[in-house]
Design an enzyme around this catalytic site. Structure first.
Site, mmCIF file in Angstrom:
data_model
loop_
_atom_site.group_PDB
_atom_site.id
_atom_site.type_symbol
_atom_site.label_atom_id
_atom_site.label_comp_id
_atom_site.label_asym_id
_atom_site.label_seq_id
_atom_site.Cartn_x
_atom_site.Cartn_y
_atom_site.Cartn_z
ATOM 1 N N ASN A 5 0.515 -0.704 -0.001
ATOM 2 C CA ASN A 5 -0.432 -0.151 -0.023
ATOM 3 C C ASN A 5 0.602 1.254 0.206
ATOM 4 O O ASN A 5 1.778 1.044 1.104
ATOM 5 C CB ASN A 5 -0.973 0.152 1.420
ATOM 6 C CG ASN A 5 -1.169 1.234 1.365
ATOM 7 O OD1 ASN A 5 -1.752 1.951 0.705
ATOM 8 N ND2 ASN A 5 -2.639 1.590 2.751
ATOM 9 N N TRP A 6 0.589 1.724 -1.462
ATOM 10 C CA TRP A 6 1.906 3.022 -1.144
ATOM 11 C C TRP A 6 1.175 4.656 -0.928
ATOM 12 O O TRP A 6 2.078 5.126 -0.494
ATOM 13 C CB TRP A 6 2.239 3.024 -3.018
ATOM 14 C CG TRP A 6 2.939 2.288 -3.410
ATOM 15 C CD1 TRP A 6 3.347 1.262 -3.347
ATOM 16 C CD2 TRP A 6 3.622 2.358 -4.749
ATOM 17 N NE1 TRP A 6 4.149 -0.241 -3.577
ATOM 18 C CE2 TRP A 6 4.336 0.804 -5.108
ATOM 19 C CE3 TRP A 6 3.194 2.788 -6.249
ATOM 20 C CZ2 TRP A 6 5.009 -0.016 -6.609
ATOM 21 C CZ3 TRP A 6 3.896 2.728 -6.964
ATOM 22 C CH2 TRP A 6 4.388 1.529 -7.289
ATOM 23 N N LYS A 7 0.027 4.414 -0.248
ATOM 24 C CA LYS A 7 -0.540 5.303 0.502
ATOM 25 C C LYS A 7 -0.214 6.505 -0.688
ATOM 26 O O LYS A 7 -0.608 6.893 -1.666
ATOM 27 C CB LYS A 7 0.091 5.810 1.484
ATOM 28 C CG LYS A 7 -0.201 4.577 2.344
ATOM 29 C CD LYS A 7 -0.217 4.602 3.737
ATOM 30 C CE LYS A 7 0.049 3.357 4.424
ATOM 31 N NZ LYS A 7 -0.631 3.125 5.980
ATOM 32 N N HIS A 93 -9.519 1.180 4.666
ATOM 33 C CA HIS A 93 -7.647 0.992 5.187
ATOM 34 C C HIS A 93 -8.500 1.871 6.649
ATOM 35 O O HIS A 93 -8.990 2.676 7.055
ATOM 36 C CB HIS A 93 -7.550 1.536 4.306
ATOM 37 C CG HIS A 93 -6.115 1.672 5.257
ATOM 38 N ND1 HIS A 93 -5.660 3.245 5.777
ATOM 39 C CD2 HIS A 93 -4.952 0.902 5.323
ATOM 40 C CE1 HIS A 93 -3.770 2.452 6.636
ATOM 41 N NE2 HIS A 93 -3.213 1.299 5.814
ATOM 42 N N GLU A 95 -6.904 4.714 7.310
ATOM 43 C CA GLU A 95 -6.602 5.806 7.383
ATOM 44 C C GLU A 95 -8.150 5.986 6.998
ATOM 45 O O GLU A 95 -8.393 7.067 7.401
ATOM 46 C CB GLU A 95 -5.296 5.974 6.322
ATOM 47 C CG GLU A 95 -4.155 5.585 7.243
ATOM 48 C CD GLU A 95 -3.344 5.567 6.863
ATOM 49 O OE1 GLU A 95 -3.033 5.831 5.929
ATOM 50 O OE2 GLU A 95 -2.250 4.482 7.516
ATOM 51 N N GLU A 165 -4.945 -5.426 10.527
ATOM 52 C CA GLU A 165 -3.792 -4.169 11.233
ATOM 53 C C GLU A 165 -4.602 -3.325 11.970
ATOM 54 O O GLU A 165 -5.023 -2.490 12.313
ATOM 55 C CB GLU A 165 -3.557 -2.837 9.493
ATOM 56 C CG GLU A 165 -3.726 -3.649 8.118
ATOM 57 C CD GLU A 165 -3.218 -2.808 7.206
ATOM 58 O OE1 GLU A 165 -1.854 -2.807 6.378
ATOM 59 O OE2 GLU A 165 -4.179 -1.691 6.896
ATOM 60 N N GLY A 171 2.812 1.945 10.822
ATOM 61 C CA GLY A 171 3.061 3.261 10.954
ATOM 62 C C GLY A 171 4.090 3.800 12.084
ATOM 63 O O GLY A 171 4.650 4.626 12.293
ATOM 64 N N SER A 211 3.660 -2.052 10.162
ATOM 65 C CA SER A 211 4.749 -2.050 10.726
ATOM 66 C C SER A 211 6.102 -3.176 10.260
ATOM 67 O O SER A 211 6.472 -3.597 10.694
ATOM 68 C CB SER A 211 5.371 -1.845 11.797
ATOM 69 O OG SER A 211 4.649 -0.330 12.127
ATOM 70 N N GLY A 232 3.103 -1.381 4.260
ATOM 71 C CA GLY A 232 2.692 0.201 4.175
ATOM 72 C C GLY A 232 4.369 0.848 3.435
ATOM 73 O O GLY A 232 4.867 0.523 2.795
ATOM 74 N N GLY A 233 5.129 1.437 5.056
ATOM 75 C CA GLY A 233 6.123 2.228 4.649
ATOM 76 C C GLY A 233 7.449 1.278 3.942
ATOM 77 O O GLY A 233 8.092 1.552 3.623
HETATM 78 P P1 PGA Z 1 2.748 -0.004 7.956
HETATM 79 O O1 PGA Z 1 1.574 0.335 6.954
HETATM 80 O O2 PGA Z 1 3.389 -0.769 7.115
HETATM 81 O O3 PGA Z 1 3.595 1.643 7.301
HETATM 82 O O4 PGA Z 1 2.677 0.606 9.255
HETATM 83 C C1 PGA Z 1 0.347 -0.941 7.012
HETATM 84 C C2 PGA Z 1 -0.769 -0.289 6.602
HETATM 85 O O5 PGA Z 1 -1.519 0.791 6.625
HETATM 86 O O6 PGA Z 1 -1.449 -0.990 5.558
#
Ligand code: PGA
Length: 251
Positions: A5-7, A93, A95, A165, A171, A211, A232-233
């Protein structure tokens, strides 16, 4: 499965370049063992699907609206992202839930809609730190599953990927311990079994997210209840290729 997930990161030019690198570095042999999905920002989907055409790396969107067309300023429909070459889409998600106020009811509408047009949904669920500390984790996950999957048939469940998640792990660098992830994901699988039967629950793909890094993924993905990761990251750089290799070891 490993999904990135590149956000809201990378411009279209950067996305094109990075997708090209992934296509070079993730071999067909790895892709025969692990499903790999990358989810760029909507503005970069076109660039990414163009580069990945002819490879076995899938492209997904990070969000979708549940009508094909209409007066919904700022939204993008499932038909549109499908036309751009997406096969998958992330729904609900944390977010989206926390920053944009998305509810279980909206998640449910989106889910019905995308299944109707043959997109594969990755439905995200997870509790906040406060909910966990108040002993509400199971209640929260149960509501997210029951309300999010309302009206979903047995046949449709087979198309759905669930991503657990925990919000406190996203994050933050604080990854869930294998015990925490296993407990929550065992609970989710048990609930799916209650709703759809044991076989369906065993077939259902449940990913962990929060994470994930090459240094912690091996232990997580070796657990029976964890069928892969939503990243994500660590999906934004070389680490992503490492994660695919780690998942392949456990396939
Ligand atoms: P993260 O994000 O790996 O940066 O914690 C995961 C996600 O939001 O899907």
């Amino acid at each position: 499965m490993v999904a990135g997930n590149w956000k809201m990161n990378k411009t279209p030019a950067e996305s094109r370049l990075f997708a090209g690198k992934l296509a070079d570095e993730i071999s067909d042999e790895l892709l025969s063992q692990v499903d790999v999905v990358v989810c760029p920002s909507t503005s970069c989907i076109d660039a990414v699907t163009e580069v990945l055409r002819g490879t076995r790396i899938f492209t997904g969107a990070q969000n979708v609206f549940y009508e094909d067309f209409g007066a919904y300023t700022g939204e993008t429909s499932g038909l549109m992202i499908k036309d751009l070459g997406c096969s998958h889409v992330i729904i609900g998600h944390s977010e989206r839930r926390q920053v944009f106020g998305e509810t279980n009811e909206e998640v449910n509408k989106k889910l019905h809609y995308v299944l109707g047009i043959d997109l594969i949904p990755i439905v995200c669920i997870g509790e906040t730190l406060e909910e966990r500390e108040n002993g509400e984790m199971e209640n929260v996950l149960e509501r997210q599953i029951r309300e999010g999957l309302r009206g979903i048939s047995h046949k449709e469940l087979d198309q759905i990927i669930i991503a657990y998640e925990p919000v406190w792990a996203i994050g933050t660098g604080v990854v869930a311990t294998p015990e925490q992830a296993d407990e929550a994901m065992g609970f989710v699988r048990g609930l799916i079994a209650e709703l759809y039967g044991k076989d369906a629950a065993e077939r259902c793909r449940i990913l962990y997210g929060g994470s994930i890094k090459p240094g912690n993924f091996d232990e997580l993905v070796s657990l029976e209840n964890i069928d892969g990761g939503l990243v994500g990251g660590a999906s934004l750089d070389e680490s992503f290729v490492e994660l695919v290799k780690i998942a392949a070891k456990h396939s």
